[in-house]
Design an enzyme around this catalytic site. Structure first.
Site, mmCIF file in Angstrom:
data_model
loop_
_atom_site.group_PDB
_atom_site.id
_atom_site.type_symbol
_atom_site.label_atom_id
_atom_site.label_comp_id
_atom_site.label_asym_id
_atom_site.label_seq_id
_atom_site.Cartn_x
_atom_site.Cartn_y
_atom_site.Cartn_z
ATOM 1 N N ASP A 11 0.719 -1.335 0.033
ATOM 2 C CA ASP A 11 0.045 -0.002 -0.133
ATOM 3 C C ASP A 11 0.687 1.213 0.017
ATOM 4 O O ASP A 11 0.201 2.545 -0.209
ATOM 5 C CB ASP A 11 -0.659 -0.071 1.308
ATOM 6 C CG ASP A 11 -2.094 -0.554 1.050
ATOM 7 O OD1 ASP A 11 -2.604 -0.680 0.106
ATOM 8 O OD2 ASP A 11 -2.793 -0.646 2.213
HETATM 9 C C1 GLC Z 1 -1.872 -3.446 5.490
HETATM 10 C C2 GLC Z 1 -3.094 -3.649 4.736
HETATM 11 C C3 GLC Z 1 -2.953 -4.395 3.336
HETATM 12 C C4 GLC Z 1 -1.489 -4.160 2.614
HETATM 13 C C5 GLC Z 1 -0.390 -4.371 3.614
HETATM 14 C C6 GLC Z 1 0.922 -3.882 3.135
HETATM 15 O O1 GLC Z 1 -1.871 -4.912 6.286
HETATM 16 O O2 GLC Z 1 -4.359 -3.975 5.180
HETATM 17 O O3 GLC Z 1 -3.852 -4.359 2.538
HETATM 18 O O4 GLC Z 1 -1.395 -5.023 1.630
HETATM 19 O O5 GLC Z 1 -0.692 -3.434 4.609
HETATM 20 O O6 GLC Z 1 0.999 -2.479 2.768
#
Ligand code: GLC
Length: 802
Positions: A495
């Site tokens: 993310d």
């Molecule tokens: C958090 C989010 C997930 C994402 C991860 C890595 O766990 O919920 O959607 O893939 O972070 O950024």
């Protein structure tokens, strides 16, 4: 020893023996339908269906542990020596206790506490088939002398709109109301609502006994214009509470329950209820039911039965006790929790509406519960698919109460793409897993609307599940950048790497390849040759592109920027290697031979630590708008060189595909939270569930865990452990048994329920191998290969020699 408790596997509980845990440790009760979290010092954050839109108790996660947090119980003990008021949870009175146990159980928490001449046993849970939090309070006089005991449970209410509670201190208190319903029997029901919900959704608190008195107004209960405190409510210096209702202000429900005189060793029991219903009248049957102790006992038995059934789906017996404990109890339990709450409500994801039910997250969570509750998972999948866009991409998240969906964090960045490169592809994995587990290919024909922000649900475009999945794959194939690799969109699984528009993602390319492999099994099974050919074409084309463009020498590149510059390359000073860049090409089948071996070795050499594999390294050191979120963290934290646990099981899976069972198990073992039980000075987080992140070795607090419970680590570590290390994989044609284990394991056994039959699987490893089935027999008859065809109901014995 730096521990705060121990595992009691026999009772399927973790027992906290010191309430002063380094940070708040929690458990979950109920489901998203009704329930929430309870911490080990009695705090309760309860909601119905949606923590942002229908929150019941006021638990402010950032407050210190010592504070009142939405709920507590006071006990007032009167003996010849005088009167003591204390909380068996320690919080908020902070009066010392002689002994303390908080048993973190399967959807219940049970406290057993001794202090001031009494033993209190309190069990909090939500019955399977009701929308009420019960607290079963049993008080035993262990002082040897007669004692008189008063029990005073207290809940504080939130406005149903959780965020409004925090941002509007004029409107909210003007609307908040508590009314008392006194019954001729002496029972009292305290009804609470925000004015606009008066006729549609009211909270209530009541108990099984006639009550002496009550308070609905926090000011009255705390006393002296709230210069009385939660640690020492002035009203408890009086014999009775003041019977306040509340026409505006801060709403609570406090009941004064007098148990009377208890002789030595006498036990008295009382049961409180916190529920929500349309009206108090409509709640009446449930209220009456749970005033009866027998109904409460039956509800607790029903809950225990649910869990035994659930956990019996797969029971493992390996030479490793810690793995057994995780795979048989805590890991499937955590999967059940993530399935309920996605990333919506925890002490880290606070449920105020910034998140909801995540398309990507929940698709992965469903994989972790697929063998245990496939039909519930399918219903959930249908909801997820209903927020997929007609172009095949997906909305990032939705709110369960309204089914309104949005674009997640990308909403806030005007200039950035409004979709995530990966979201839609996860649904392919989840649907395939459902079909493999159940064999229900008819699911592909089920019609589900695509999402539209403007059209009402009835007018939205319909498509079969099959069509949804095919559009998901086509979207990725058709949205590519300058290397003809999939565009990143706002972000992919990671993310926090938010590159300017036009960037390409190797992760998406490999997730795409993996999703295709999953779906091809099914298209072949239903003899859809045209789709099989198309998907194979997609796969070969993308494999070629990845191999032509993304090999960096010793590992794979992770992204290309819009300018065509690599990220996750030896050319980068920071972020030169990314874990997911190496594991996913193995799963997709794009990484083979030398490249596969070398890239996995690079992960071990460059990213592995004693606490787990880092997500990437070295960490970026300073904010950079062109990288986005990842550079908001100091090096070693979260996605910026931290140990982001979710990505660890993918490397385990890759290592089993490589055939390296020792390393897969080393990776499995090193993130088992149980191993931190005696290392709490460093780890701090709950030892009974995987946290989302652990600080990496570039950080001074290397090894510290945070963000317990709601992490994709749960489902994927369960998959890595059961399907890849133990190697028991459901497929459309039957169960595959193809373990990849440590060489020094002499044997292991598994009982697995699958499509109505029970498989007793015994694996022997006399030649100390990692992988490779030499003999497999089903009920004494030899079978070639590793696939056990679907069997009729009953028990079947499988013996395997490696
Ligand atoms: C958090 C989010 C997930 C994402 C991860 C890595 O766990 O919920 O959607 O893939 O972070 O950024």
């Amino acid at each position: 020893m730096d521990n705060y408790g121990y595992f009691d596997d026999k009772n399927k509980e973790y027992v906290v023996t010191d309430p002063k845990t380094p940070i708040k440790w929690t458990n979950y009760v109920g489901t998203l339908n009704f329930g929430g979290l309870m911490d080990c010092t009695g705090g309760a954050l309860i909601c119905k269906q949606d923590p942002a839109l229908n929150r019941m108790t006021k638990y402010i996660a950032q407050m210190p542990q010592s504070d009142f947090k939405g709920s507590t119980i006071y006990l007032r003990v009167k003996s010849a020596a005088g009167t003591t008021v204390f909380s068996p949870f320690l919080t908020p009175t902070l009066k010392p206790l002689d002994s303390f146990e908080c048993r973190v159980g399967l959807s219940y928490s049970r406290w057993v506490v001794e202090a001031y001449g009494i033993r209190a046993k309190i069990t909090a849970f939500v019955p399977q088939s009701a929308e009420v939090l019960l607290q079963d309070i049993q008080i035993t006089n262990i002082s040897g002398e007669p004692l008189s005991v008063d029990v005073i449970p207290v809940y504080e209410f939130s406005h149903f709109d959780a965020l409004k509670q925090l941002v509007n201190a004029d409107w909210v208190p003007q609307t908040m109301t508590v009314k008392a319903h006194k019954e001729t029997t002496g029972h009292v029901i305290l009804e609470q609502y925000a004015f606009m919900k008066r006729d549609v959704a009211v909270n209530y608190v009541t108990c099984d006994r006639a009550v002496d008195s009550f308070d609905g107004d926090r000011r009255q209960f705390l006393g002296d214009n709230e210069f009385g405190s939660w640690a020492n409510p002035l009203s408890l210096a009086n014999e009775h509470l003041s019977n306040s209702e509340c026409d505006r202000g801060d709403n609570i429900a406090a009941l004064m329950i007098k148990l009377g005189n208890l002789q030595a060793n006498e036990t008295q029991r009382t049961i409180t209820q916190l529920g929500q219903s349309t009206t108090v009248t409509s709640a009446r049957p449930s209220i009456d039911k749970y005033r009866d102790h027998k109904a409460v006992d039956a509800a607790l038995t029903e809950l225990a039965d649910f869990w035994s059934n659930y956990l019996e789906t797969m029971v493992v017996d390996t030479p490793d006790e810690a793995m057994n404990s995780m795979l048989n109890i805590h890991n499937p339990r955590q999967c059940h929790t993530t399935k309920n709450w996605s990333r919506y409500l925890s002490l880290y994801q606070l449920g105020y509406g910034a998140r909801g039910i995540g398309f990507r997250d929940s698709s992965q969570d469903l994989i972790g519960v697929m063998s245990h509750m496939p039909e519930e998972a399918r219903e959930f999948l249908e909801r997820l698919l209903s927020v997929q866009n007609p172009d095949g991409s997906a909305m990032h998240q939705y709110f369960p109460l309204t089914m309104e969906a949005n674009e997640g964090d990308s909403r806030e960045e005007e200039h950035m793409p409004k979709y995530y490169g990966d979201d839609h592809l996860w649904a392919v994995l989840a649907c395939a897993q459902y079909i493999k587990e159940t064999g229900n290919v008819d699911f592909l024909d089920k019609e589900i609307p695509f999402y539209s922000k403007t059209l009402p649900p009835k007018e939205r475009e319909l498509g079969t599940v099959y069509e949804h999945l095919k559009r998901a794959l086509a979207f990725t194939f058709n949205n590519v950048g300058q290397h003809k690799l999939p565009l990143l969109g706002f972000a992919d699984w990671n993310d926090t790497v938010n590159l300017p528009a036009g960037a390409e993602s190797l992760f998406v390319a490999n997730l795409f390849g993996t999703a295709i492999k999953e779906l091809v099994n099914i298209t072949e099974f239903i003899n859809d040759n045209a789709t099989t050919d198309l998907l194979n074409h997609y796969h070969q084309t993308m494999k070629q592109r990845v191999n032509d463009t993304a090999w960096d020498g010793d590992w794979w590149v992770r992204y290309y920027t819009a300018e065509g510059e690599p990220i996750g390359s030896h050319k980068n000073t920071y972020g030169s290697i990314y874990t997911n860049g190496q594991s996913w090409p193995v799963m997709s089948g794009f990484s083979e031979g030398e490249r596969r071996t070398q890239s996995l070795q690079s992960v071990y050499d460059k990213l592995n630590t004693q606490y787990g594999i880092k997500l990437s390294g070295p960490g970026y050191n300073g904010y950079d708008d062109n990288l986005g979120g990842v550079s908001t963290y100091p090096p070693g934290a979260k996605e910026n060189g931290g140990i982001f646990l979710h990505s660890n099981p993918w490397v385990m899976i890759a290592e089993t595909i490589e055939g390296n069972g020792d390393r897969a198990f080393e990776y499995y073992n090193q993130i088992n939270p149980a191993f931190h039980n005696d290392n709490m000075k460093v780890f701090e987080s709950e030892p009974y569930c995987y946290p989302q992140n652990i600080l990496g070795d570039e950080h001074k607090q290397f090894g510290m865990g945070r963000n317990a419970w709601l992490s994709g680590t749960a489902s994927w570590t369960y998959v890595a452990g059961t399907q890849y290390i133990l190697g028991i994989r459901p497929t459309i044609n039957g169960l595959i048994v193809d373990p990849c284990i440590p060489k020094d394991w002499p044997s292991f056994s598994v009982t697995r329920k699958f499509r109505g039959a029970t498989y007793e699987i015994h694996v022997k490893n006399p030649n100390k191998r990692n992988k490779g089935v030499t003999v497999l027999s089903l009920n004494g008859e030899r079978i070639e290969g590793t696939l056990i065809p679907i069997q009729p109901s009953g028990t079947h014995t499988i013996t395997v020699t490696l």
